[in-house]
Design a protein around this motif. Structure first.
Motif, PDB file in Angstrom:
ATOM      1  N   PHE A 105      -0.366   5.928  12.029  1.00 31.97           N
ATOM      2  CA  PHE A 105      -0.316   4.673  10.849  1.00 31.97           C
ATOM      3  C   PHE A 105      -0.546   3.379  11.054  1.00 31.97           C
ATOM      4  CE2 PHE A 105       3.103   7.750  10.915  1.00 31.97           C
ATOM      5  CZ  PHE A 105       2.315   8.739   9.880  1.00 31.97           C
ATOM      6  N   TRP A 106      -0.589   3.060  12.685  1.00 30.88           N
ATOM      7  CA  TRP A 106      -1.053   1.653  13.064  1.00 30.88           C
ATOM      8  C   TRP A 106      -2.747   1.552  13.002  1.00 30.88           C
ATOM      9  CZ3 TRP A 106      -3.896   0.591  17.320  1.00 30.88           C
ATOM     10  CH2 TRP A 106      -4.152  -0.923  17.596  1.00 30.88           C
ATOM     11  N   MET A 107      -3.087   2.626  13.465  1.00 28.90           N
ATOM     12  CA  MET A 107      -4.692   2.908  13.539  1.00 28.90           C
ATOM     13  C   MET A 107      -5.120   2.881  12.070  1.00 28.90           C
ATOM     14  SD  MET A 107      -7.323   3.041  15.031  1.00 28.90           S
ATOM     15  CE  MET A 107      -6.880   2.830  16.684  1.00 28.90           C
ATOM     16  N   SER A 108      -4.548   3.575  11.143  1.00 26.28           N
ATOM     17  CA  SER A 108      -5.032   3.850  10.067  1.00 26.28           C
ATOM     18  C   SER A 108      -5.152   2.327   9.314  1.00 26.28           C
ATOM     19  CB  SER A 108      -3.990   4.638   9.058  1.00 26.28           C
ATOM     20  OG  SER A 108      -4.389   4.505   7.714  1.00 26.28           O
ATOM     21  N   GLU A 109      -4.284   1.289   9.538  1.00 20.66           N
ATOM     22  CA  GLU A 109      -4.562   0.201   9.120  1.00 20.66           C
ATOM     23  C   GLU A 109      -5.679  -0.507   9.679  1.00 20.66           C
ATOM     24  OE1 GLU A 109      -2.504  -1.333   6.346  1.00 20.66           O
ATOM     25  OE2 GLU A 109      -2.459   0.783   6.317  1.00 20.66           O
ATOM     26  N   ARG A 110      -6.010  -0.367  10.641  1.00 25.13           N
ATOM     27  CA  ARG A 110      -7.142  -1.213  11.382  1.00 25.13           C
ATOM     28  C   ARG A 110      -8.353  -0.625  10.897  1.00 25.13           C
ATOM     29  NH1 ARG A 110      -2.468  -1.841  12.423  1.00 25.13           N
ATOM     30  NH2 ARG A 110      -1.877  -3.995  13.369  1.00 25.13           N
ATOM     31  N   LEU A 111      -8.338   0.778  10.636  1.00 26.90           N
ATOM     32  CA  LEU A 111      -9.557   1.316   9.985  1.00 26.90           C
ATOM     33  C   LEU A 111      -9.814   1.674   8.682  1.00 26.90           C
ATOM     34  CD1 LEU A 111      -9.577   4.537  12.315  1.00 26.90           C
ATOM     35  CD2 LEU A 111     -10.896   2.602  12.888  1.00 26.90           C
ATOM     36  N   SER A 112      -8.884   0.849   8.007  1.00 23.11           N
ATOM     37  CA  SER A 112      -8.901   0.681   6.509  1.00 23.11           C
ATOM     38  C   SER A 112     -10.413   0.063   6.043  1.00 23.11           C
ATOM     39  CB  SER A 112      -7.802  -0.234   5.960  1.00 23.11           C
ATOM     40  OG  SER A 112      -7.674  -1.535   6.398  1.00 23.11           O
ATOM     41  N   HIS A 113     -10.497   0.565   4.598  1.00 24.43           N
ATOM     42  CA  HIS A 113     -11.777   0.133   4.073  1.00 24.43           C
ATOM     43  C   HIS A 113     -11.696  -1.674   3.844  1.00 24.43           C
ATOM     44  CE1 HIS A 113     -14.556  -0.756   0.885  1.00 24.43           C
ATOM     45  NE2 HIS A 113     -15.062   0.542   1.020  1.00 24.43           N
ATOM     46  N   PRO A 114     -12.846  -2.263   4.254  1.00 28.50           N
ATOM     47  CA  PRO A 114     -12.839  -3.616   4.082  1.00 28.50           C
ATOM     48  C   PRO A 114     -12.556  -4.521   2.631  1.00 28.50           C
ATOM     49  CG  PRO A 114     -15.035  -2.716   4.316  1.00 28.50           C
ATOM     50  CD  PRO A 114     -14.072  -1.739   4.550  1.00 28.50           C
ATOM     51  N   ARG A 115     -12.442  -3.627   1.697  1.00 31.69           N
ATOM     52  CA  ARG A 115     -12.242  -4.142   0.340  1.00 31.69           C
ATOM     53  C   ARG A 115     -10.906  -3.054  -0.179  1.00 31.69           C
ATOM     54  NH1 ARG A 115     -17.532  -3.791   0.633  1.00 31.69           N
ATOM     55  NH2 ARG A 115     -17.690  -2.035  -0.623  1.00 31.69           N
ATOM     56  N   LEU A 116     -10.064  -2.954   0.833  1.00 31.54           N
ATOM     57  CA  LEU A 116      -8.693  -2.287   0.232  1.00 31.54           C
ATOM     58  C   LEU A 116      -7.684  -3.403  -0.157  1.00 31.54           C
ATOM     59  CD1 LEU A 116      -6.700  -0.120   0.195  1.00 31.54           C
ATOM     60  CD2 LEU A 116      -6.263  -0.463   2.558  1.00 31.54           C
ATOM     61  N   TYR A 117      -7.173  -3.266  -1.396  1.00 32.92           N
ATOM     62  CA  TYR A 117      -5.999  -3.921  -1.562  1.00 32.92           C
ATOM     63  C   TYR A 117      -4.646  -3.156  -1.812  1.00 32.92           C
ATOM     64  CZ  TYR A 117      -9.398  -7.792  -2.860  1.00 32.92           C
ATOM     65  OH  TYR A 117     -10.565  -8.659  -3.033  1.00 32.92           O
ATOM     66  N   ARG A 118      -3.660  -3.579  -1.251  1.00 32.04           N
ATOM     67  CA  ARG A 118      -2.381  -2.799  -1.108  1.00 32.04           C
ATOM     68  C   ARG A 118      -1.647  -3.407  -2.118  1.00 32.04           C
ATOM     69  NH1 ARG A 118      -0.793   1.151   1.508  1.00 32.04           N
ATOM     70  NH2 ARG A 118      -1.686   1.873   3.361  1.00 32.04           N
ATOM     71  N   ILE A 119      -1.004  -2.481  -3.013  1.00 31.04           N
ATOM     72  CA  ILE A 119      -0.293  -3.258  -4.165  1.00 31.04           C
ATOM     73  C   ILE A 119       1.192  -2.435  -4.104  1.00 31.04           C
ATOM     74  CG2 ILE A 119      -0.056  -3.930  -6.702  1.00 31.04           C
ATOM     75  CD1 ILE A 119      -3.123  -3.291  -6.483  1.00 31.04           C
ATOM     76  N   ALA A 120       2.224  -3.252  -4.418  1.00 30.37           N
ATOM     77  CA  ALA A 120       3.433  -2.344  -4.468  1.00 30.37           C
ATOM     78  C   ALA A 120       3.962  -2.862  -5.928  1.00 30.37           C
ATOM     79  CB  ALA A 120       4.645  -3.098  -3.469  1.00 30.37           C
ATOM     80  N   ASP A 121       4.602  -1.825  -6.780  1.00 29.28           N
ATOM     81  CA  ASP A 121       5.309  -1.949  -8.089  1.00 29.28           C
ATOM     82  C   ASP A 121       6.612  -2.557  -7.943  1.00 29.28           C
ATOM     83  OD1 ASP A 121       7.095   0.091  -7.695  1.00 29.28           O
ATOM     84  OD2 ASP A 121       5.616   1.363  -8.822  1.00 29.28           O
ATOM     85  N   PHE A 122       7.223  -2.703  -9.035  1.00 29.62           N
ATOM     86  CA  PHE A 122       8.434  -3.412  -9.213  1.00 29.62           C
ATOM     87  C   PHE A 122       9.651  -2.556  -8.568  1.00 29.62           C
ATOM     88  CE2 PHE A 122       8.401  -0.920 -13.105  1.00 29.62           C
ATOM     89  CZ  PHE A 122       9.746  -0.272 -13.097  1.00 29.62           C
ATOM     90  N   LEU A 123       9.420  -1.120  -8.470  1.00 29.70           N
ATOM     91  CA  LEU A 123      10.368  -0.480  -7.533  1.00 29.70           C
ATOM     92  C   LEU A 123       9.840  -0.196  -5.981  1.00 29.70           C
ATOM     93  CD1 LEU A 123      10.452   2.676  -9.918  1.00 29.70           C
ATOM     94  CD2 LEU A 123      12.290   0.834  -9.743  1.00 29.70           C
ATOM     95  N   GLY A 124       8.832  -0.933  -5.577  1.00 28.19           N
ATOM     96  CA  GLY A 124       8.449  -0.935  -4.143  1.00 28.19           C
ATOM     97  C   GLY A 124       7.366   0.342  -3.894  1.00 28.19           C
ATOM     98  N   ARG A 125       7.194   0.790  -4.909  1.00 28.23           N
ATOM     99  CA  ARG A 125       6.394   2.221  -4.695  1.00 28.23           C
ATOM    100  C   ARG A 125       4.981   1.679  -4.386  1.00 28.23           C
ATOM    101  NH1 ARG A 125       6.751   6.764  -9.087  1.00 28.23           N
ATOM    102  NH2 ARG A 125       5.597   4.943 -10.372  1.00 28.23           N
ATOM    103  N   SER A 126       4.312   2.562  -3.491  1.00 30.25           N
ATOM    104  CA  SER A 126       2.881   1.980  -2.880  1.00 30.25           C
ATOM    105  C   SER A 126       1.919   2.482  -3.766  1.00 30.25           C
ATOM    106  CB  SER A 126       2.976   2.576  -1.684  1.00 30.25           C
ATOM    107  OG  SER A 126       1.674   2.342  -0.971  1.00 30.25           O
TER     108      SER A 126
END
Length: 301
Positions: A105-126
């Motif tokens: 999971f640590w490595m996944s964040e470092r290999l993520s796409h350069p134009r990835l946007y992470r978003i959480a909704d009002f319930l905290g869902r990913s």
């Protein structure tokens, strides 16, 4: 400035054929397995909802960005949360963990796409968005990451879409929605590759194209016009009417007049409003919106 309808077509987009306006369900293009965004709460791959070719007026990310892929929490998501994974994903400065089960999971964040946007909704869902170039939009499809046993992620039930495909799982709960079944077609043999083509066409008339939507009591802020009115200005059920210019407006669309399940959110003119079936999500029977200017996302039921 125009607003655009998004129509789900009763046909698929093949990996070798033209991509048209994009597709819902199925697999995303232009990324590799290591770049598939993971659920920040569980560590499972997020479900690909749709890949959409953006009209020229809505390409505000630079001349090379022409499309996007939207990923969300699975329709049958277990509402659990793995604290160790969530903390690791949230910490951009996290050091490499010595625990081999946290390392992926640590490595996944470092290999993520350069134009990835992470978003959480009002319930905290990913949820997540990946912006795509034309070459990426037309590139081969990507399958989800292969999952190996993991003592953290395996605390949570594995989403069913990883085995059967998002369309098949979503339609399990739609057996009496004949209009939807007709639109999405035969999913008896649906799998990870099953998708439905999208057609993106300008609305014949939408006075709200290029205007930020606002509720009636705040419409003066932007000049936004509601798609409905009350005959004789009497707010009674029997007096509800819709303007003639809204007749061709589909529920899934880019910009223009909004039809939210509840109040209109504080949103820019550059947005996508879409229903649960555009990728097979669970919005409590409501719909969702993605602001292309602020990269914010939410939904209401």
């Amino acid at each position: 400035m125009k607003a655009y309808n998004i129509e789900v077509l009763p046909q698929s987009v093949s990996e070798e054929g033209p991509r048209g306006g994009g597709w819902c369900f199925g697999l995303p293009p232009g990324i590799v397995e290591e770049q598939w965004p993971l659920d920040a709460n569980t560590g499972y791959p997020l479900q690909h909802g749709f890949t959409l070719l953006l009209p020229a007026e809505y390409r505000g990310f630079g001349p090379d960005i022409v499309a996007l892929s939207f990923f969300g929490s699975a329709h049958d998501e277990d509402e659990g949360r793995v604290g160790e994974i969530a903390a690791l994903v949230a910490d951009a400065d996290a050091k490499e963990p010595s625990d081999s089960d946290l390392y992926p999971f640590w490595m996944s964040e470092r290999l993520s796409h350069p134009r990835l946007y992470r978003i959480a909704d009002f319930l905290g869902r990913s949820h997540a968005v990946i912006l795509l170039t034309e070459a990426e939009f037309n590139a081969p499809f990507c399958q989800p990451p292969r999952l190996r046993p993991n003592k953290y992620r395996d605390r949570i039930r594995r989403p069913e879409w990883l085995a059967r495909g998002a369309a098949a799982v979503y339609l399990d709960d739609q057996t009496e929605n004949y209009g939807l079944l007709q639109m999405l077609g035969d999913t008896d043999r649906a799998d990870l590759f099953y998708n439905r083509a999208l057609d993106v066409t300008p609305r014949a008339e939408d006075p709200n194209a290029g205007i930020a939507p606002r509720d009636e009591w705040a419409a003066a802020e932007t000049g936004y016009q509601a798609f409905y009115y009350w005959e004789g200005d009497e707010v009674e059920e029997e007096n509800y009417r819709e303007h003639a210019w809204a007749a061709d407006h589909l529920p899934d669309h880019i910009g223009g007049s909004m039809r939210p399940a509840q109040n209109i959110p504080d949103i820019s003119p550059y947005y996508i409003e879409f229903e649960e079936y555009l990728g097979g999500f669970n919005f409590g029977g409501g719909n969702a919106w993605l602001d292309l200017q602020t990269m914010s996302f939410d939904w209401a039921q």
